[in-house]
Design an enzyme around this catalytic site. Structure first.
Site, PDB file in Angstrom:
ATOM      1  N   TYR A  19       0.818  -1.216   0.000  1.00 41.04           N
ATOM      2  CA  TYR A  19       0.000   0.000   0.000  1.00 41.04           C
ATOM      3  C   TYR A  19       0.854   1.270   0.000  1.00 41.04           C
ATOM      4  CZ  TYR A  19      -3.334  -3.492   1.744  1.00 41.04           C
ATOM      5  OH  TYR A  19      -4.101  -4.615   1.923  1.00 41.04           O
ATOM      6  N   TYR A 146     -14.276  -4.530   2.791  1.00 48.29           N
ATOM      7  CA  TYR A 146     -12.923  -4.948   2.399  1.00 48.29           C
ATOM      8  C   TYR A 146     -12.726  -6.381   2.868  1.00 48.29           C
ATOM      9  CZ  TYR A 146      -7.920  -5.638   2.411  1.00 48.29           C
ATOM     10  OH  TYR A 146      -6.672  -6.162   2.209  1.00 48.29           O
ATOM     11  N   ASP A 240     -16.926 -12.371   7.561  1.00 44.68           N
ATOM     12  CA  ASP A 240     -15.482 -12.191   7.531  1.00 44.68           C
ATOM     13  C   ASP A 240     -15.074 -11.551   8.861  1.00 44.68           C
ATOM     14  OD1 ASP A 240     -12.884 -11.410   7.171  1.00 44.68           O
ATOM     15  OD2 ASP A 240     -13.205 -10.356   5.274  1.00 44.68           O
ATOM     16  N   LYS A 270      -5.374 -13.033  11.502  1.00 41.56           N
ATOM     17  CA  LYS A 270      -4.811 -11.965  12.321  1.00 41.56           C
ATOM     18  C   LYS A 270      -4.573 -12.375  13.773  1.00 41.56           C
ATOM     19  CE  LYS A 270      -6.187  -8.068   9.406  1.00 41.56           C
ATOM     20  NZ  LYS A 270      -4.832  -7.744   8.938  1.00 41.56           N
TER      21      LYS A 270
END
Length: 427
Positions: A19, A146, A240, A270
């Site tokens: 990014y 996202y 998600d 994560k």
């Protein structure tokens, strides 16, 4: 000026950062080590990590219980393929996740990253219908959403406002709508779904918080409405939970539990390993799993990342779950939220600030226009705090072990950085 480490000076021109516009970005900060809440830079400075290395290090860096578990596993079985073989850590972890998640979310498919976990979820949903002779391969997804950076996951992210808008037209066609927030929205969405009858495999959503879309919150009603719509139109519902799962919101381990909604498929990553090693999981209900059982080998889920169920990653995840059981992470998350609500409140009245909001261990200052990310980040670094603003927000998602002093440090850095910018926005 402190001399750059040799590894940094020689390797910097070869590393392509995430990014990042490599031509204009500030050089990254070289990190020598990390412990607890803190990053120790190569020049000796210490920064409080206010975003948990992209929301993952919920127990802080180098928690001794996780370190010991990984070390033991390294010395016995670092990795073995799950194709035709089995190992203890993966099987223990699968059973623990099945027991923690609600209802019959009992069948765990491991992978090595969040994006892949979502890809697997989408593949499961589409093939579930294909195995029943129905070609239903599109998904209902949401503006502000996202779900990852691979091509299939990009196709269910926000196509206009998200970071993948450059690829609009090159991705898989989906049905993108606003999240339903009241009864009228639910009715309208049901009518739209009906128009796409026979095309949609399922609905995919980030439950309660849209993370990389700008830390946008919604109520449990939204998820309950999506469950009703999925049932009414025979669609599969995918949550998600890669960002919010495992304690980030404070009221329960998983957002689906907070909302009182059982999805058909859940994705986790994560915080699963406490940010120690890459690991992800896609967990399916009994109905989904049974949809792949057949005498026909082509009805099997033909997916298998090389490092799926990596033994060290699973050992780290089991140790991470131990800590959720033995240490008060949910209580800590709620305490962080209460402190952030109080300490970020002064930013509400600052020029250029649109909103200040907190949910669990997530604190957000939102601006009227895109944030001057580099400037705000630099201002926080000067105050000893590592944050990475994006879009129109400056936010914190601290490790759940953060104490009152750490949260006070993070919040004061955020507010002071915004004050400094608002007083001289053109600097």
């Amino acid at each position: 000026m402190t001399r750059e480490p040799d590894w940094y000076a020689s390797g910097r021109r070869h590393v392509w950062l995430p990014y990042t516009q490599m031509q204009t970005a500030r050089p990254p900060l070289p990190v020598a080590s990390a412990s607890g809440m803190r990053l120790i830079l190569a020049d000796g400075r210490e920064l409080v990590d206010g975003i948990s290395s992209w929301w993952a290090t919920v127990h802080g860096y180098r928690h001794p219980h996780i370190e010991a578990a990984v070390q033991r596993q390294l010395q016995t079985l670092p990795h073995v393929m799950l194709g035709g073989l089995a190992h203890e850590q993966a099987y223990i972890l699968a059973e623990r996740l099945a027991n923690l998640l609600p209802g019959d979310l009992d069948h765990v498919f491991f992978s090595d990253s969040g994006s892949v976990a979502v890809e697997v979820a989408m593949k499961m949903a589409a093939q579930f219908w294909l195995n029943r002779g129905q070609r239903r391969v599109k998904f209902l997804c949401f503006r502000g959403g996202y779900h990852g950076d691979t091509f299939a996951t990009m196709s269910v992210c926000d196509p206009d406002e998200g970071m993948h808008s450059l690829f609009k037209g090159a991705l898989l066609e989906q049905v993108v709508v606003d999240l339903p927030r009241d009864a009228a929205d639910e009715i309208a969405l049901g009518e739209l779904i009906n128009r796409h009858r026979g095309e949609l495999a399922g609905i995919i959503v980030e439950p309660l918080v849209q993370g990389a879309g700008g830390m946008v919150f919604h109520d449990p009603f939204t998820l309950q409405a999506l469950r009703r719509l999925a049932d009414a139109h025979d669609l599969l519902l995918i949550f998600d939970e890669i960002f919010v799962g495992l304690g980030r919101l404070g009221d329960a381990l998983f957002a689906c539990q907070i909302a009182g909604v059982q999805p058909d498929i859940v994705t986790l990553s994560k915080a699963l390993t406490g940010g120690t090693l890459p690991l992800a999981a896609t967990i399916a209900s009994a109905r989904i799993y049974e949809g792949f059982l057949s005498d026909d080998p082509l009805h099997a889920l033909m997916h298998g990342p090389t490092y799926m169920g990596n033994a060290m990653g699973c050992a780290a995840a089991n140790a991470s779950l131990d800590l959720f059981e033995s240490e008060p992470r949910l209580e800590q998350s709620r305490a962080i939220g209460k402190q952030l609500e109080r300490l970020l409140a002064p930013a509400r009245t600052l020029p250029g600030v649109r909103d200040v909001r907190v949910r669990g261990a997530i604190g957000v200052i939102q601006f009227d226009s895109p944030a001057p990310a580099d400037r705000l980040s630099a201002a926080c670094i000067e105050r000893g705090v590592w944050l990475r603003p994006f879009r129109d927000i400056l936010y914190t998602t601290p490790p759940l072990i953060a104490g009152e002093e750490d949260i006070a440090h993070i919040a004061s850095a955020m507010v002071e950085a915004v004050i400094e910018w608002s007083q001289n926005p053109q600097a």
